[in-house]
Design an enzyme around this catalytic site. Structure first.
Site, short mmCIF file in Angstrom:
data_model
loop_
_atom_site.label_atom_id
_atom_site.label_comp_id
_atom_site.label_asym_id
_atom_site.label_seq_id
_atom_site.Cartn_x
_atom_site.Cartn_y
_atom_site.Cartn_z
CG HIS A 82 -0.47 0.18 2.53
ND1 HIS A 82 -0.30 1.43 3.10
CD2 HIS A 82 -0.09 -0.70 3.48
CE1 HIS A 82 0.16 1.30 4.32
NE2 HIS A 82 0.30 0.00 4.58
CG ASP A 94 2.28 1.09 8.01
OD1 ASP A 94 1.99 0.51 6.94
OD2 ASP A 94 1.53 1.06 9.02
CD GLU A 121 -2.99 -1.18 5.05
OE1 GLU A 121 -2.80 -2.22 5.72
OE2 GLU A 121 -2.77 -0.03 5.52
CD GLU A 122 -2.03 2.76 7.32
OE1 GLU A 122 -2.74 2.27 8.22
OE2 GLU A 122 -0.81 2.56 7.23
CG ASP A 179 1.93 -3.52 5.44
OD1 ASP A 179 2.52 -2.60 6.04
OD2 ASP A 179 0.72 -3.44 5.13
CG HIS A 216 -0.13 3.17 12.55
ND1 HIS A 216 -1.50 3.19 12.46
CD2 HIS A 216 0.30 2.43 11.51
CE1 HIS A 216 -1.87 2.50 11.40
NE2 HIS A 216 -0.79 2.01 10.81
#
Length: 349
Positions: A65, A179, A209-210, A232, A320
């Site tokens: 992603h 990420d 994706e998130e 990922d 994140h």
């Protein structure tokens, strides 16, 4: 030709908050073009690069992603401050005093800081509270709402964390949006290692994706692969306060293979295929299970009549958050594993 480190730096520094992935797609397309036969962009703006194989051989989908967590301008106050919403999973505790960049529709980029009521004038009980994101604001230096609008800032503009890529030592690097720019780079390096392959490889840079693995679902329906691998990152547990039970995955110890997470139980044939490839190539891997969260593999696995899917993940500290840390050797090993598995796919499927 750019080194792996230089590619990751470019991918990390570019802004691609969910829903605004175009700059990442353009860069990824540039990196991947020399290694594929064709590149297309679907209606949802996933980029699909195809390396053609033999018609009677399996078709594999690689998914990485392109989007990153971030913020979105929600309103502009009369004083010129920006109120915002969150895009993706962000812990409110990390937000106060973070530096950010606001990206306008006309291409402008403005620096700002996430502000709050100073602790010096807060009551004691307020200082002990976690500030919720909707109590915060962004200061871009505008003196009024009209001034902010004259800068080109408007509702819906994406906001990224202002973190620049740096090397911490020979192998550890720190940057924004690992990420999943790290997974995007693994996809590029995998194709680079595939001089020839009997199977057709569809390398997909997915969007959104998130916020629910959305791009992967539509892309997988269109590609209709026989098997799929999500590339990922995953939580690295080699920091203070993380128990072995929480996760045994560590940076620098090789790619992690997901046995199960909150959205996927890896197909047993996929897991055996990846482990056999790792053993054959003497690539160290780590196995993980039971983590919250999931990857594009979860959505791909439920597309059409079901697609056997798995995940190769790069162990990454502080995902994140505004800045993350990973080991470049894990990216190299992940690409070697993916390429080795693709070359051996006919032995398993």
């Amino acid at each position: 030709m750019l080194s792996l480190n230089e590619k990751l730096e470019k991918l990390s520094n570019v802004c691609g908050v969910t829903g605004s992935e175009t700059p990442v797609r353009e860069l990824l397309t540039q990196f991947i073009r020399p290694y594929v036969d064709e590149i297309n962009v679907d209606r949802l703006e996933n980029v699909i690069a195809v390396k053609k194989g033999k018609p009677d051989r399996p078709k594999i989908m690689l998914a990485a992603h392109m989007d990153e967590i971030g913020l979105l301008v929600k309103t502009i106050t009369k004083e010129g401050f920006l109120r915002f919403s969150k895009i993706g999973g962000i812990d409110d505790r990390i937000l106060p005093a973070q530096k950010v960049t606001v990206h306008t529709k006309n291409g402008g980029v403005y620096f700002g800081i996430i502000g709050s009521k100073p602790p010096h004038i807060q009551k004691e009980e307020d200082r002990r509270k976690i500030l919720a994101f909707n109590d915060l604001f962004i200061d871009v230096g505008a003196e009024s709402k009209e001034a902010a609008m004259q800068m080109g800032i408007s509702v819906g503009d994406p906001i990224a964390f202002d973190t620049k890529y740096v090397a911490l030592n020979k192998n550890l690097v720190m940057g924004k949006a690992f990420d999943n720019r790290a997974g995007c780079l693994v996809m590029v390096e995998t194709l680079k290692l595939l001089d020839e392959t009997d199977c057709t490889v569809c390398a997909v840079g997915t969007v959104q994706e998130e916020v629910g693995l959305r791009g992967a679902g539509t892309a997988a329906f269109g590609v209709d692969p026989d098997v799929a691998l999500a590339l990922d990152v995953t939580v690295a547990g080699d920091v203070i306060g993380v128990r072995e039970y929480d996760t045994s995955v560590k940076t620098g110890k090789g790619p992690a293979l997901t046995i199960s997470d909150s959205g996927l139980i890896t197909h047993p044939k996929i897991l055996r295929w990846l482990i056999d490839a790792a053993e054959n190539e003497k690539i160290a891997v780590q196995l993980e299970s039971g983590l919250m969260g999931s990857t594009d593999a979860a959505r791909i696995s439920l597309t059409r009549q079901g697609i056997p899917s798995g995940t190769i993940s790069i162990p990454t500290r502080y995902i994140h958050s505004p800045a993350a840390v990973l080991n470049l050797q894990d990216i190299e090993s992940s690409a070697k594993l993916a390429a080795a598995a693709i070359k051996r796919i006919s032995k398993h499927f």
